[in-house]
Enzyme design. Structure first.
Site, PDB file in Angstrom:
ATOM      1  N   ASP A 334       0.848  -1.045   0.040  1.00 22.12           N
ATOM      2  CA  ASP A 334       0.029   0.154   0.017  1.00 22.12           C
ATOM      3  C   ASP A 334       0.815   1.217   0.015  1.00 22.12           C
ATOM      4  O   ASP A 334       2.014   1.010   0.328  1.00 22.12           O
ATOM      5  CB  ASP A 334      -0.903  -0.077   1.141  1.00 22.12           C
ATOM      6  CG  ASP A 334      -1.782   1.102   1.192  1.00 22.12           C
ATOM      7  OD1 ASP A 334      -2.535   1.370   0.442  1.00 22.12           O
ATOM      8  OD2 ASP A 334      -1.811   1.778   2.354  1.00 22.12           O
ATOM      9  N   LYS A 335       0.515   2.370  -0.358  1.00 22.12           N
ATOM     10  CA  LYS A 335       1.357   3.488  -0.522  1.00 22.12           C
ATOM     11  C   LYS A 335       1.271   4.220   0.647  1.00 22.12           C
ATOM     12  O   LYS A 335       2.242   4.433   1.553  1.00 22.12           O
ATOM     13  CB  LYS A 335       1.040   4.492  -1.607  1.00 22.12           C
ATOM     14  CG  LYS A 335       1.709   5.407  -1.735  1.00 22.12           C
ATOM     15  CD  LYS A 335       1.601   6.560  -2.756  1.00 22.12           C
ATOM     16  CE  LYS A 335       0.207   7.454  -2.803  1.00 22.12           C
ATOM     17  NZ  LYS A 335       0.380   8.491  -1.735  1.00 22.12           N
ATOM     18  N   THR A 336       0.156   4.825   0.890  1.00 22.27           N
ATOM     19  CA  THR A 336       0.003   5.776   2.100  1.00 22.27           C
ATOM     20  C   THR A 336       0.327   5.210   3.328  1.00 22.27           C
ATOM     21  O   THR A 336      -0.577   4.136   3.746  1.00 22.27           O
ATOM     22  CB  THR A 336      -1.236   6.736   2.143  1.00 22.27           C
ATOM     23  OG1 THR A 336      -1.528   7.123   0.748  1.00 22.27           O
ATOM     24  CG2 THR A 336      -1.075   7.957   2.844  1.00 22.27           C
ATOM     25  N   THR A 486      -2.488   2.072  -4.700  1.00 25.07           N
ATOM     26  CA  THR A 486      -3.173   3.195  -3.830  1.00 25.07           C
ATOM     27  C   THR A 486      -4.367   3.815  -4.084  1.00 25.07           C
ATOM     28  O   THR A 486      -4.803   3.501  -5.355  1.00 25.07           O
ATOM     29  CB  THR A 486      -1.869   4.436  -3.929  1.00 25.07           C
ATOM     30  OG1 THR A 486      -2.231   5.443  -3.091  1.00 25.07           O
ATOM     31  CG2 THR A 486      -1.666   4.882  -5.150  1.00 25.07           C
ATOM     32  N   LYS A 514      -8.019  -2.769  -4.614  1.00 24.61           N
ATOM     33  CA  LYS A 514      -6.583  -3.534  -4.159  1.00 24.61           C
ATOM     34  C   LYS A 514      -6.682  -4.864  -4.013  1.00 24.61           C
ATOM     35  O   LYS A 514      -6.087  -5.730  -4.441  1.00 24.61           O
ATOM     36  CB  LYS A 514      -6.328  -2.841  -2.951  1.00 24.61           C
ATOM     37  CG  LYS A 514      -6.227  -1.070  -2.900  1.00 24.61           C
ATOM     38  CD  LYS A 514      -5.788  -0.538  -1.506  1.00 24.61           C
ATOM     39  CE  LYS A 514      -5.787   0.983  -1.406  1.00 24.61           C
ATOM     40  NZ  LYS A 514      -5.598   1.383  -0.197  1.00 24.61           N
ATOM     41  N   ASP A 532      -1.009  -0.648   6.160  1.00 24.54           N
ATOM     42  CA  ASP A 532      -1.093  -0.024   7.537  1.00 24.54           C
ATOM     43  C   ASP A 532      -2.689  -0.044   8.033  1.00 24.54           C
ATOM     44  O   ASP A 532      -2.902   0.310   9.092  1.00 24.54           O
ATOM     45  CB  ASP A 532      -0.806   1.409   7.642  1.00 24.54           C
ATOM     46  CG  ASP A 532      -1.745   2.229   6.677  1.00 24.54           C
ATOM     47  OD1 ASP A 532      -2.540   1.813   5.962  1.00 24.54           O
ATOM     48  OD2 ASP A 532      -1.567   3.523   6.759  1.00 24.54           O
ATOM     49  N   ASP A 536      -7.006  -0.626   3.778  1.00 25.71           N
ATOM     50  CA  ASP A 536      -6.497  -1.726   3.080  1.00 25.71           C
ATOM     51  C   ASP A 536      -6.655  -2.958   3.780  1.00 25.71           C
ATOM     52  O   ASP A 536      -6.057  -4.235   3.148  1.00 25.71           O
ATOM     53  CB  ASP A 536      -4.868  -1.714   2.585  1.00 25.71           C
ATOM     54  CG  ASP A 536      -4.311  -1.244   4.025  1.00 25.71           C
ATOM     55  OD1 ASP A 536      -4.668  -1.503   4.922  1.00 25.71           O
ATOM     56  OD2 ASP A 536      -3.115  -0.739   3.841  1.00 25.71           O
TER      57      ASP A 536
END
Ligand code: ADP
Ligand code: MG
Length: 641
Positions: A334-336, A486, A514, A532, A536
């Site tokens: 995951d990005k953020t 993301t 996702k 996080d 997600d």
């Protein structure tokens, strides 16, 4: 508590009784050790007498006899107990070996064999309780007594008398006994026992504190939120308990065929006796046929690996996942909050015509005060430092991966991504211009609408974690591929992907997109998902392995993942993979080594190459080697904590 641990930690492993009652073994182990020493003294005495006082033959023999009886009794006792409970287990083999040595009339030999077998049982039961010792260390982290505050008065009570919602006071230097929320005072905490990170963490009102961590500087009042096994520390304990009872496939096979194994060995012994008429070969066969080393191979390694992972702040929820981690071929990040710090800051407040920046911020922060999303935290931080007093919000709703909504008075407020506002039918003409403006391409954008009119946007910036590049490089080196998914805008995603050298990217995803991406990758690889836990969770659950970051105190992250990293340190992913690979390697080494010794030992004893004493020594040695081999895992990653 102590009782419960002892109950659970039955090693129930080795057929010959070694290491079995690991948990309860402490006091019993000591009893056995005393017997072993006394028995050994009698046996040694008989050798000395035979050497120096050859005329006192009877006394020397008597000493050997007493020694052998002392050493053999506990072993035979175990065997009889097993017979009684209907277990045709291999305790009997060892007992028969000793009895055969007795009948052979060689009491000295019976004594020496008994000594080694008994020592093996003792050493193994001591290391078998390794998991238990780790748990005891964890339990020591929480105090027994606690100061509860009732109507302004402090009373000192047992932690077991606490209930959720109670208020307690914890002073500097004390450990937190439970998970809770600070309601008065501020302090710093050492969370290393849970996260493996020893840098003190600041704690102020409304922050969470965790059982087993240490209160360093301030006196604080805490509202209890979780007790006992519900706490993060409790979950770590559960993980270690579970580790102890793991059996490898090969041990399950032995378990299944145990009722054949003993008769087969008995038959081999009978054939050996008929062909060679040599009692020594038969004794050796019985001694060496007990597969202690094989049975210990897996649990000792797993317990050591789990102890190491607990120290590194890696919580492995189902121990089977430790092995799975060694097979990961693809990682979806995951990005953020995962590849990036996820600590956004507001980079730009951009009201549309007819609106003010302060109005935009007030509207956005008021709705976001009830959300946990990184954008929400950034907006609330800024509102706080601008000393805005936020509006009361009713009908708050968070639409995961899209945005938040709520009402103030009779006005409806929306804060979220453009595609979502568009799908609700809002006019997005001004907004589209912002999206296309190259100036905004480095920013994540969130739009704010009041009563279906978009009043402006807020731009956020985020930073890549320092350790991200290092991790990706190590993944390259180990031939593990990766992708980034993301919910953020494509330009921002591309920017980050370029900075990190990530080739496969999916942007503007909803949580279910996702998950779908992960499902697709699973068709061709074993896939781990790292996130996080914010928007997600479906992806984490879809992966063969879901790894949650920064999980301390986050129930969503812990619950949706199969492995939880207590810290935000992304480089622990690499440690996890290394630990997992090394564990698998060591388990295989143990199993193969153990099997070779048993099979070779059986052959060699049938053909009279081994003596009973050498057999007993080999038996002990192989078990001890397995234990030491496994113990190498305990120190993994020590330089990181
Ligand atoms: P990521 O995949 O990068 O972690 P998310 O799936 O959490 O991103 O969110 C995707 C997008 O949805 C965000 O970039 C934001 O525009 C919007 N969003 C999600 N939650 C919120 C929220 N609480 N407030 C405002 N916008 C949100
Ligand atoms: Mg996220």
């Amino acid at each position: 508590m102590q009782e419960e641990i002892n109950e659970k930690s039955n090693y129930n492993a080795c057929p010959c009784g070694c290491a079995t009652r690991g948990g309860k073994g402490h006091s019993r182990g000591m009893g056995k050790l005393q017997l072993a020493i006394v028995g050994a003294l009698f046996t040694i005495n008989s050798y000395l007498m035979a050497e120096f006082f050859p005329t006192y033959e009877f006394a020397a023999n008597l000493s050997a006899f007493i020694g052998a009886v002392i050493l053999a009794t506990p072993i035979i006792f175990e065997a009889i107990k097993d017979l009684y409970s209907g277990k045709l287990y291999m305790n009997e083999l060892v007992a028969i070996a000793i009895l055969a040595a007795f009948m052979g009339g060689s009491f000295q030999e019976a004594g020496i064999i008994g000594f080694f077998l008994l020592m093996t049982i003792i050493i193994e039961s001591k290391t078998a309780s390794g998991a238990q010792r780790s748990i005891e260390d964890l339990i020591k982290l929480t105090p027994d007594k606690v100061n509860r505050i009732i109507a302004g008065n402090e009373e000192n009570i047992n932690v077991s008398e606490l209930s959720v919602g109670d208020i307690i006071r914890v002073r500097p230097g004390e450990n937190f006994p439970v998970d809770g929320k600070i309601i008065s005072g501020e302090t710093t905490a050492n969370q290393a026992p849970i996260t493996g990170e020893s840098i003190p963490v600041d704690k102020e009102i409304n922050d969470e504190v965790f059982a087993g961590t240490q209160n360093l500087t301030g006196s604080v009042e805490i509202e209890v939120t979780k007790l006992g096994q519900e706490t993060t520390l409790g979950k770590v304990q559960d993980m270690i308990m579970e580790a102890e009872n793991i059996k490898s496939p090969i041990v399950r096979v032995i378990d299944k065929y145990a009722s054949y194994y003993t008769p087969v060995i008995l038959m081999l012994a009978a054939v050996t006796w008929i062909v060679f008429e040599d009692i020594n070969r038969v004794i050796t066969l019985f001694v060496i046929a007990c597969p202690c080393a094989v049975v210990l191979a897996t649990p000792t390694a797993i317990v050591a690996a789990v102890a190491a992972s607990a120290r590194l702040g890696i919580l492995i929820k189902d121990i089977q996942n430790l092995e799975l981690a060694s097979k990961i071929k693809y990682i979806v990040f995951d990005k953020t909050g995962t590849l990036t710090k996820g600590i956004l800051s507001v980079a730009r407040l951009n009201p549309f015509e007819g609106h003010e920046p302060a109005e935009l911020l007030l509207a956005a922060a008021s709705v976001e005060q009830h959300s946990n999303h990184p954008t929400a935290n950034a907006l609330c931080e800024l509102a706080k430092s601008a000393e805005l007093s936020l509006n009361e919000i009713s009908n708050f709703k968070e639409i995961h991966g899209k945005g938040v909504e709520g009402t103030v008075g009779n006005k409806r407020y929306l804060v979220g991504r453009l595609a979502w506002l568009n799908s609700l039918g809002l006019d997005i003409e001004d907004a589209n211009r912002a999206e296309e403006d190259p100036d905004t391409h480095k920013m994540s954008l969130v739009y704010v609408a009041i009563n279906d009119e978009i009043i402006g946007w807020v731009g956020f910036s985020d930073k890549v974690r320092e350790e991200t590049k290092g991790l990706l490089k190590e993944l390259d080196d180990s031939n593990i591929s990766y992708a980034m998914v993301t919910g953020d805008r494509t330009p921002v995603a591309m920017q980050i992907a370029k900075e990190l050298g990530i080739e496969e990217v999916r942007s503007e995803c909803l949580p279910e997109d996702k998950a779908a991406f992960v499902e697709d990758k699973k068709l061709s690889s074993i896939v781990a998902v790292v996130g996080d836990g914010v928007n997600d969770a479906p992806a984490l659950a879809a992966g063969d392995l879901g790894i949650a970051m920064g999980a301390i105190g986050s129930d969503i992250a812990i619950n949706s993942a199969s492995i939880a990293l207590m810290t935000n340190d992304l480089s622990r992913i690499n440690l996890l993979i290394k630990l997992s690979k090394k564990s698998v390697f060591i388990i295989n080494q143990n199993l193969i080594g153990g099997l070779i010794i048993v099979i070779m030992g059986i052959c060699l004893s049938i053909f009279g190459v081994l003596t009973p004493i050498v057999g007993a020594i080999l038996h002990s040695l192989s078990s001890v080697l397995v234990i030491f081999n496994s113990a190498r895992l305990v120190r993994m990653g020590e330089e990181h904590s």
